[in-house]
Motif scaffolding. Structure first.
Motif, short mmCIF file in Angstrom:
data_model
loop_
_atom_site.label_atom_id
_atom_site.label_comp_id
_atom_site.label_asym_id
_atom_site.label_seq_id
_atom_site.Cartn_x
_atom_site.Cartn_y
_atom_site.Cartn_z
N ILE A 17 0.84 -1.20 0.00
CA ILE A 17 0.00 0.00 0.00
C ILE A 17 0.87 1.25 0.00
N VAL A 18 1.93 1.27 0.80
CA VAL A 18 2.82 2.42 0.85
C VAL A 18 3.51 2.62 -0.49
N ILE A 19 4.03 1.54 -1.08
CA ILE A 19 4.72 1.64 -2.36
C ILE A 19 3.76 2.09 -3.46
N ALA A 20 2.56 1.55 -3.48
CA ALA A 20 1.59 1.94 -4.50
C ALA A 20 1.22 3.42 -4.36
N SER A 21 1.10 3.91 -3.14
CA SER A 21 0.79 5.33 -2.94
C SER A 21 1.93 6.22 -3.43
N CYS A 22 3.17 5.85 -3.11
CA CYS A 22 4.32 6.63 -3.58
C CYS A 22 4.42 6.61 -5.10
N MET A 23 4.20 5.45 -5.70
CA MET A 23 4.26 5.36 -7.16
C MET A 23 3.16 6.18 -7.80
N GLY A 24 1.99 6.21 -7.18
CA GLY A 24 0.89 7.01 -7.71
C GLY A 24 1.22 8.48 -7.73
N VAL A 25 1.83 8.97 -6.66
CA VAL A 25 2.20 10.39 -6.60
C VAL A 25 3.28 10.72 -7.62
N ILE A 26 4.23 9.82 -7.81
CA ILE A 26 5.33 10.08 -8.75
C ILE A 26 4.86 9.96 -10.20
N GLU A 27 4.12 8.90 -10.51
CA GLU A 27 3.80 8.60 -11.90
C GLU A 27 2.50 9.23 -12.40
N LEU A 28 1.63 9.66 -11.51
CA LEU A 28 0.34 10.22 -11.92
C LEU A 28 0.25 11.67 -11.44
N PRO A 29 0.85 12.60 -12.16
CA PRO A 29 0.86 13.98 -11.68
C PRO A 29 -0.53 14.60 -11.56
N PHE A 30 -1.50 14.10 -12.31
CA PHE A 30 -2.84 14.68 -12.21
C PHE A 30 -3.46 14.42 -10.84
N CYS A 31 -3.01 13.37 -10.13
CA CYS A 31 -3.60 13.13 -8.80
C CYS A 31 -3.17 14.22 -7.83
N CYS A 32 -2.06 14.89 -8.11
CA CYS A 32 -1.62 15.97 -7.23
C CYS A 32 -2.51 17.21 -7.37
N THR A 33 -3.28 17.28 -8.44
CA THR A 33 -4.16 18.43 -8.62
C THR A 33 -5.51 18.25 -7.94
N CYS A 34 -5.89 17.01 -7.66
CA CYS A 34 -7.23 16.81 -7.10
C CYS A 34 -7.25 16.21 -5.70
N LEU A 35 -6.17 15.65 -5.23
CA LEU A 35 -6.15 15.05 -3.90
C LEU A 35 -5.28 15.87 -2.96
N THR A 50 13.88 13.06 -11.43
CA THR A 50 15.13 12.72 -12.12
C THR A 50 15.16 11.21 -12.30
N TYR A 51 15.40 10.77 -13.54
CA TYR A 51 15.24 9.36 -13.87
C TYR A 51 16.15 8.43 -13.08
N TRP A 52 17.41 8.80 -12.85
CA TRP A 52 18.28 7.86 -12.15
C TRP A 52 17.88 7.75 -10.69
N LEU A 53 17.35 8.83 -10.10
CA LEU A 53 16.87 8.75 -8.72
C LEU A 53 15.59 7.91 -8.65
N ARG A 54 14.76 8.04 -9.67
CA ARG A 54 13.54 7.24 -9.71
C ARG A 54 13.90 5.76 -9.84
N ALA A 55 14.91 5.45 -10.66
CA ALA A 55 15.37 4.07 -10.80
C ALA A 55 15.87 3.54 -9.46
N LEU A 56 16.61 4.35 -8.74
CA LEU A 56 17.11 3.95 -7.42
C LEU A 56 15.96 3.71 -6.44
N LEU A 57 14.96 4.58 -6.47
CA LEU A 57 13.80 4.43 -5.59
C LEU A 57 13.06 3.13 -5.88
N TYR A 58 12.84 2.82 -7.16
CA TYR A 58 12.12 1.60 -7.50
C TYR A 58 12.95 0.35 -7.17
#
Length: 116
Positions: A17-35, A50-58
């Motif tokens: 659940i935590v990982i899915a929430s973080c991925m939603g915020v990173i990958e779905l920018p439109f959710c930041c406009t409504c939630l 930044t792509y290399w930081l995103r790769a490290l996070l995943y």
């Protein structure tokens, strides 16, 4: 079924659940406009544009799921192994994109401001 999964694997379920929430915020920018929740945590997630930081996070997410599966569930949860492999592949793809010279929109904007 979701409640049964939580009862059988509470640590893995919570981590997913935590990982899915973080991925939603990173990958779905439109959710930041409504939630409102997303708007509050988006500044903390902004460095991962930044792509290399995103790769490290995943990669960290995948390793965390693998470790939870191995040490908490005894390595019996096939779903977590699938997610571990998929997150590793996603990390590899973002790293390859970064090595290929691709940049996020934010990095392009920063480069345009520096050259002007």
């Amino acid at each position: 079924p979701m409640v049964v999964e939580y009862v059988r694997h509470p640590a893995a379920f919570s981590l997913q659940i935590v990982i899915a929430s973080c991925m939603g915020v990173i990958e779905l920018p439109f959710c930041c406009t409504c939630l409102s929740f997303c708007r509050r945590i988006q500044p903390w997630m902004a460095p991962f544009e930044t792509y290399w930081l995103r790769a490290l996070l995943y990669l960290v997410f995948g390793v965390a799921l693998g470790l939870v599966n191995w040490y908490v569930d005894g390595g019996r949860n096939l779903e977590l192994w699938v997610w571990t492999v998929l997150l590793g592949l996603l990390a590899l793809l973002f790293l390859l994109a970064w090595l290929n010279g691709e940049r996020s929109a934010r990095e392009w904007e920063d480069g345009a401001e520096e050259s002007a």
